[in-house]
Structure formats: C-alpha cells, structure tokens
Design an enzyme around this catalytic site. Structure first.
Site, short mmCIF file in Angstrom:
data_model
loop_
_atom_site.label_atom_id
_atom_site.label_comp_id
_atom_site.label_asym_id
_atom_site.label_seq_id
_atom_site.Cartn_x
_atom_site.Cartn_y
_atom_site.Cartn_z
N LYS A 1 0.84 -1.19 0.00
CA LYS A 1 0.00 0.00 0.00
C LYS A 1 0.87 1.23 0.00
CE LYS A 1 -4.19 1.39 -0.24
NZ LYS A 1 -5.07 0.82 -1.28
N GLY B 1 -19.56 7.56 0.29
CA GLY B 1 -18.48 7.76 -0.66
C GLY B 1 -18.99 7.77 -2.08
N GLY C 1 -16.81 8.42 -4.95
CA GLY C 1 -15.59 8.63 -5.71
C GLY C 1 -15.53 7.81 -6.98
N ASN C 2 -14.31 7.39 -7.35
CA ASN C 2 -14.06 6.74 -8.63
C ASN C 2 -14.98 5.55 -8.88
OD1 ASN C 2 -11.93 8.52 -9.10
ND2 ASN C 2 -10.42 7.15 -8.18
N VAL C 3 -15.03 4.62 -7.94
CA VAL C 3 -15.83 3.41 -8.13
C VAL C 3 -17.32 3.70 -8.01
CG1 VAL C 3 -16.34 1.12 -7.18
CG2 VAL C 3 -13.97 1.89 -7.34
N ALA C 4 -17.69 4.55 -7.05
CA ALA C 4 -19.11 4.80 -6.79
C ALA C 4 -19.84 5.39 -7.99
CB ALA C 4 -19.24 5.72 -5.58
#
Length: 366
Positions: free
Chosen positions: A166, A270, A272-275
C-alpha cells in the site's frame, strides 16, 4: 498493462533497506549513533511533524522500519524510528508479520510519502496509492498496515503471484484540487520514491488518486499499473470494480430471495471513482433511488451535474459524519475508508444487505 511483473528481479527486504539508505548506515553502531532522542511517541505526531523528524535525522529526508521475522527484531533508519517500529509490532492490531514501512518527504512540497509491505514471498507487493489526510501518524500507519495485509490476502485468494502493499500520500491543502502543478510534482516525487524501492512495491490507483495522477507516477517509474491506455496501460480500473460490486449486490438479493435491484433503494458512503460507475450500473438496472454522501464538495458538485434529472441524491457531509449508514435502504454500500463497520456504527445500520466498494469495511478485518 502491468508495468512490472513478479518475474522481474526483486531485492529482498533487507537488501532493499541497505540500498535505501546506504550499506554503511545499516550497521547497528551507525543506527544507534544517529539517535538523538527517544521518539516513542511518534505514532501521535502529525505527518508534518514526522516529516520534520525525517529531515532533521537524515540527509535525504527518508527512513524505514523493517521487521526481521527470523530474529524477531525491528531494524530502523534513522535509529530514532526504532521505538516507532517496536510500538507498531507490539501494540498495533493490524500488524501481522509485515515486512516493512518506508517513508520519504516529497522534495517539491514537504508532503509525507509512504509505502507498506506485508509479504513479498509470493511476488512483488501490489496495492493502490492512497491520497488522504490524517491528523496523526497512528491512523496513517494503521491504514497502511491493514490495507497492505488485505491486498496480499486478496491476491493469494485469487491465485495471483503478488504480495500485499500500500502507498499513502498525506493530503495537504495544496493537493486538494486535481490537475495542478503542485499535485503533478508530488506524484512525480512518488514515482521516484517507487523506483527507489527497486521493485518491491508496485503502485496503482486508489482513493484520492486519479488516472491523471497515475500518468504522472508512470512518468517517473515503471513500477505501477492502472496507467492510461494512451501510455499502453489498462486505464481506470473503477468500471470493472463497480460492475463486480453491483453483481455481488444482485447475488446477495437473490440469496435472500429479495428479487432484483429494480425498485430498490441504495445508500452509499463515498461517491468517488468506483461509486460513480456503480451508480450508472444501478440506474441501468432500474433502482428506485441512490442516496450518496461524500466529504468532498467538489466531487459532490460534479456528481450532481453528471446525474442531473436522475433519481440520485447527493449529500455533502463533514469528516466523521456516518449518518448515511442509518439511512433506510435495501442495500448499504460502504465505498469510503475501511473500519467503518464497528460496534459504534453497526447497531444503527438501516439496510439488511451491506455490500460496497471500500477496502476492509469491518473494523479489524485485514
């Protein structure tokens, strides 16, 4: 579209540490001599204060903590970081035989950059580069340990020859807005930081990091994935991730004999990108409504424009506001940071099914 592969030469964690600071500084006497004070409370300082320690204790504003499994010893440079390593090993529940933690101060902005390695015996450590703000080093290190452990376990379960890693960049005010010269410079610095680790860790997109940011990382290192297709990469992984989550929601509904997604209400923490891609997939499947919260007002404003006229409600909330978890819904999707499902939040959850795109939503789950 993978810029590095497990068959590439990879240094051992110990040899990497020696090269990270120089063989002469790896000796126990040199490490002991560099300690000027006891820094046992480093877990409580802010990332900015931690940067000051690195700058004052080393010539290149960088350091590491290695965990020698065989000898059951903590090896650190500068030696001032040794108490930090002991504290992590002895009292952090998310420490599970990790190999090491690497830190460097960005040359361009005094921003703390870090990389966490859980286990590289199956291959190079792979995991996203997270851009997030932290009040103290303890939550930053906790995220790094937990998420690198999770990545290693997921790769093993999927039969992939990757280890767990990470990357974390501490987000400062100058990094809030995308497409700025300051942000580009920091991701360039992180690319050089990755190169200095000699292939032990391969970065990718994660919370706060965009495809454009990954392009800037790739401009300075080959040890990264998720680079834009124009550079020969696989691009943004978010659409595939979102589709997988939505399919899992359908499977959960089917398992509970609750029908399809059509007419259902989905609450999301959230956006963001995935949502965003999840919302598009959910709307295609005829959901009644999506309610999404986020701490980023810019992201909320952009999402409102994108889904104007659609049955989607966006709420801007402050840090620590978990009210979306108690929203009456058919499905709750935790898409933000990990550890959100815990003894304090679980009793108030308003949905019978929980399935989201966030990493390790249960507290203490590696």
């Amino acid at each position: 579209a993978i810029a590095a592969h497990p068959t590439h030469v990879m240094l051992s964690a110990a040899s990497l540490a020696r090269r990270h600071v120089g063989a002469a500084l790896w000796s126990p006497s040199a490490r002991a001599a560099s300690a000027s004070a006891s820094f046992s409370s480093l877990v409580d300082v802010s990332p900015r204060e931690f940067c000051d320690v690195l700058k004052s204790e080393t010539a290149h504003a960088r350091g590491f903590v290695m965990f020698d499994r065989a000898a059951q010893e903590v090896k650190a440079f500068p030696a001032a970081l040794e108490p930090l390593g002991n504290a992590v090993r002895d009292s952090f529940p998310d420490y599970v035989n990790h190999e090491g933690m690497f830190f460097q101060v960005s040359e361009s902005s005094d921003t703390l950059m870090s990389a966490f390695l859980h286990d590289t015996r199956r291959g190079q450590a792979a995991g996203g580069i997270r851009l997030w703000s932290y009040d103290a080093m303890k939550p930053l290190i906790t995220d790094g340990l937990r998420l690198s452990l999770g990545m290693g376990r997921k790769s093993a379960l999927a039969g992939l020859w990757w280890g767990g890693g990470k990357g974390i960049i501490h987000r400062t005010d100058e990094l809030e807005e995308p497409h700025t010269s300051a942000r580009r410079s920091v991701y360039h610095d992180f690319g050089r930081f990755l190169t200095s680790l000699r292939g032990c860790y391969v970065g990718a997109e994660d919370v706060g990091t965009t495809p454009a940011d990954m392009q800037h990382v790739f401009e300075r290192t080959r040890f990264t994935t998720c680079i834009p297709p124009s550079f020969g990469g696989s691009g943004n992984p978010s659409p595939a991730t979102a589709l997988g989550v939505v399919c899992a929601m359908e499977a959960a509904l089917d398992a509970k004999a609750l029908g399809s997604l059509e007419g259902k209400v989905v609450a999301m923490q959230g956006s963001g990108n995935v949502a965003i891609y999840m919302i598009e997939d959910l709307l295609e499947r005829g959901v009644k409504k999506v309610i999404a919260s986020d701490v980023n007002i810019t992201r909320i404003d952009e999402a409102k424009k994108h889904f104007k006229g659609k049955p989607v409600e966006f709420r801007h909330v402050g840090l620590g506001d978990n009210s979306i978890l108690s929203e009456p819904a058919d499905i709750l999707a935790p898409n933000a940071l990990g550890g959100i499902l815990n003894p304090e939040t679980i009793p108030s959850i308003g949905a019978p099914i929980i399935f989201g795109g966030g990493d390790n939503p249960p507290q203490g789950a590696g």
